[in-house]
Design an enzyme around this catalytic site. Sequence first.
Site, PDB file in Angstrom:
ATOM      1  N   HIS A   1      19.701  39.675  47.050  1.00 43.10           N
ATOM      2  CA  HIS A   1      20.899  40.248  46.450  1.00 43.10           C
ATOM      3  C   HIS A   1      22.099  39.356  46.751  1.00 43.10           C
ATOM      4  CE1 HIS A   1      23.800  43.876  46.037  1.00 43.10           C
ATOM      5  NE2 HIS A   1      23.678  43.216  44.907  1.00 43.10           N
TER       6      HIS A   1
ATOM      7  N   ASN B   1      26.359  47.723  48.817  1.00 44.63           N
ATOM      8  CA  ASN B   1      26.770  48.598  47.714  1.00 44.63           C
ATOM      9  C   ASN B   1      26.888  50.057  48.133  1.00 44.63           C
ATOM     10  OD1 ASN B   1      27.167  46.606  45.901  1.00 44.63           O
ATOM     11  ND2 ASN B   1      25.164  46.780  44.922  1.00 44.63           N
TER      12      ASN B   1
END
Length: 285
Positions: free
Chosen positions: A140, A190
């Site tokens: 990510h 996130n």
Amino acid sequence: MEIRKVGVVGAGTMGSGIAQAFAVAGYDVVMQDIKDEFVQRGLTTIRKSLERVASKGKMSADDVAAALGRIRPSVTLDPLADCDLVVEAALENVDLKTQLFRKLDGICKDGAILASNTSSISLTRIAAATTRPTHVVGMHFFNPVPLMKLVEVIRALQTDDEVIRAVEEVSRKIGKTPHVVKDSYGFVVNRVLIPMINEGINCLYEGLAQPEDIDDTMKLGANHPMGPLALADLIGLDIVLNVMETLYQGFEDPKYRPSPLLKQMVDAGYLGRKTGRGFFRYDQA
Ligand code: CAA
């Protein structure tokens, strides 16, 4: 597990940034997207980014040309067959990603690592769609990729330790700092960042302050490099909504309820920088 050749699926903001990072570090890269215009746009983004670095004297014109020369554009997945690592950065849609991983599994050589840059979809589920679940992992990256140091390395339930080690090593080789995180909704960044942005949007929705004021308070009061609304525009409001929905549905916890204003903005097509309008206006799409 030595990684020499890298495939990147998707030539959008994230895919082109990822391809750039590998090419600059000396890797041969295949950058694939479904249409030639998407691949060409990705190449243009990379060229402009590298020229910006070169204009600061941080890279020579020869090194820029060499990095660009290491990127082979493609509109099919076939050239990914001999890649040691493929990083998928396509749209955030679970059906699309599982289908894509099934295809990659069929095309890529034995032992190749299949990574996803997903910001919210379960890696365990993606891994289960392949016949090599031990070799599926999350990588990510963060926007803007050339500037952001972190790679969250997501360990699916099935991922081999050896694969995690190889991905940590290649992340360091491209100048990033890897941190290994277990597969869970939103991972770490996130799960923390996107609800904060959602609260910034709720402050606007409830009329607490104007967008500029909300952003300035967070810059001055919390030392953030940019405010939550400008950051939402940078990330893309559709992505922000996607992550909120993943958290909300995944944890079944009302604290993750997406802001009604966020939903409306997405419905209106005001997705942020990429459409020229989000919470702020931008000159070009
Ligand atoms: N390529 C190459 N170089 C670039 C560049 C690019 N695309 N963009 C900027 N630069 C260079 C500039 O030329 C400049 O170089 P010098 O220092 O030599 O002058 C340097 O980088 C800094 O650029 P700016 O002055 O324009 O930028 P800044 O200092 O205002 O910082 C920022 C910009 C890095 C974006 C900063 O505002 C920031 O960190 N914002 C927060 C970003 C963030 O949180 N990202 C994560 C989003 S979440 C995500 O991505 C995950 C997800 O799944 C949703």
